[in-house]
Design an enzyme around this catalytic site. Structure first.
Site, PDB file in Angstrom:
ATOM      1  N   LYS A   9      -4.081  -6.691  15.639  1.00  0.00           N
ATOM      2  CA  LYS A   9      -4.062  -5.250  15.404  1.00  0.00           C
ATOM      3  C   LYS A   9      -5.448  -4.729  15.068  1.00  0.00           C
ATOM      4  CE  LYS A   9      -2.068  -2.220  12.024  1.00  0.00           C
ATOM      5  NZ  LYS A   9      -1.452  -2.126  10.759  1.00  0.00           N
TER       6      LYS A   9
ATOM      7  N   CYS B 165       0.807  -1.237   0.000  1.00  0.00           N
ATOM      8  CA  CYS B 165       0.000   0.000   0.000  1.00  0.00           C
ATOM      9  C   CYS B 165       0.832   1.276   0.000  1.00  0.00           C
ATOM     10  CB  CYS B 165      -1.002  -0.006   1.139  1.00  0.00           C
ATOM     11  SG  CYS B 165      -0.288  -0.299   2.757  1.00  0.00           S
TER      12      CYS B 165
ATOM     13  N   LYS C 123      -5.743  -8.683  11.427  1.00  0.00           N
ATOM     14  CA  LYS C 123      -5.702  -7.238  11.218  1.00  0.00           C
ATOM     15  C   LYS C 123      -7.079  -6.778  10.753  1.00  0.00           C
ATOM     16  CE  LYS C 123      -3.335  -3.753   8.455  1.00  0.00           C
ATOM     17  NZ  LYS C 123      -2.282  -3.529   7.450  1.00  0.00           N
TER      18      LYS C 123
ATOM     19  N   ARG D 293     -10.476  -1.094   2.581  1.00  0.00           N
ATOM     20  CA  ARG D 293      -9.726  -2.349   2.675  1.00  0.00           C
ATOM     21  C   ARG D 293     -10.589  -3.493   3.221  1.00  0.00           C
ATOM     22  NH1 ARG D 293      -5.078   0.199   1.533  1.00  0.00           N
ATOM     23  NH2 ARG D 293      -3.922   1.499   3.040  1.00  0.00           N
TER      24      ARG D 293
END
Ligand code: PBG
Ligand code: ZN
Length: 321
Positions: A245, A119, A192, A214
């Site tokens: 995360k 990214c 994540k 995303r």
């Protein structure tokens, strides 16, 4: 008879002796932003106190990391040129690769972790290659493997794929092994979430997606069983360490994942968590030092073996005092 749990709290010394959770600098990982160029140290407005460094200025902050004996640093790259494929991610003389070589030369004992994702390198800002408007999982894998090998070749001790593509760990592991990097660890972002807490990071790294979001590859914040599934898969594919995360808002996920796996678990206390503490402290609404320390204890209590945090340097100084 009155049973008195309070007795364990009567003096600081007894509280310290009996504490269930401890922090040590060796469990902290400090994320750093490496920008292509020379002689750059640049403020990141949304993350007061954090900066972008070029590979030649980065050793100044690494020195403080080494002095504090922290666990390691996690490097993110910001290239000068982006393209559809994110090809700067696997250029052997890219900013991060150069920074890794410099870091390992000057501080051979500092553990260097390289974030592996596209990214920051793609013109569209997505974490993988596009097929039309969709991120294509399988064609992205080869590219991630090339980036991981390039970081290992530069000397990274650990690569940390943060792309959230299925199968990334297996493909990266076999690419590393094929190039004789059997001792390079994989610390995968297995769990994540698609999170608004990453807002300041996207400003810091210039990695906001140019369209869409995303959510087709990062996890849905309503789910926790799915976290176990992701974590177990990554461990099976060869992850040495897994990351959960964001950090504090996902303590239940951290705890659940920790209980399900047999590898060390890192909690990533992300940019938004850092910036919230900073903003409130600047206004005098919170005490930065006390809040950041408490947050770190909470993550450790919740199961974090490793804490990735922008407060890593201060925390290691504070806990020593
Ligand atoms: C890139 C990446 C992100 C973070 C770590 N690696 C951003 C994202 O997925 O948008 C977030 C870190 C932070 O917010 O501190 N894949
Ligand atoms: Zn990414």
């Amino acid at each position: 008879m009155l049973i008195r749990p309070r007795r364990l709290r009567v003096t600081q010394s007894i509280r310290d002796m009996t504490a269930e959770t401890r922090l040590s600098p060796s469990m902290f990982v400090y994320p750093v932003f490496v920008r292509e160029g020379h002689n750059i140290i640049e403020d990141i407005p949304a993350m007061p106190g954090q900066k972008r460094y070029s590979p030649d200025t980065l050793p100044r902050v690494l020195e403080r990391a080494v002095k504090n004996r922290i666990g390691g640093v996690l490097m993110f790259g910001i290239p000068e040129h982006k393209d559809d494929e994110g090809s700067e991610a696997w250029r052997d003389d890219g900013a991060v690769q150069t920074a890794i070589r410099t870091a390992k030369r000057e501080f051979p004992d500092l553990t260097v972790i390289a974030d592996v994702c596209l990214c920051e390198y793609t013109s569209h800002g997505h974490c993988g290659l596009l097929n039309g408007n969709k991120v294509d999982n399988d064609s992205t894998l080869e590219v991630l493997a090339k980036a991981a090998v390039s970081h290992a070749r530069a000397g990274a001790d650990i690569v940390a794929p943060s792309d959230m593509m299925d199968g990334h760990t297996a493909v990266i592991r076999s690419a590393l092994d094929a190039e004789n990097f059997a001792d390079t660890l994989i610390m995968s972002y297995a769990v994540k979430y698609a999170s608004a807490f990453y807002g300041p990071f996207r400003e810091a790294a210039g990695s906001a997606p140019s369209f869409g979001d995303r959510k087709s590859y990062q996890m849905d914040s309503r789910n926790v069983r799915e976290a176990v599934k992701e974590a177990l898969l990554d461990v099976e594919e060869g992850s040495d360490i897994i990351i959960v995360k964001p950090g504090m808002p996902y303590l239940d996920v951290l705890k659940t994942v920790k209980d399900a796996v047999n590898v060390p678990v890192a909690s990533y206390c992300v940019s938004g968590e850092y910036s919230m503490i900073k903003a409130a402290s600047e206004r005098g609404w919170l005490d930065e030092r006390r809040i950041a320390t408490e947050a770190a204890f909470c993550l450790a209590r919740g199961g974090a073996d490793i804490i990735i945090t922008y407060h890593a340097l201060e925390l290691s100084e504070w806990i020593r005092e």
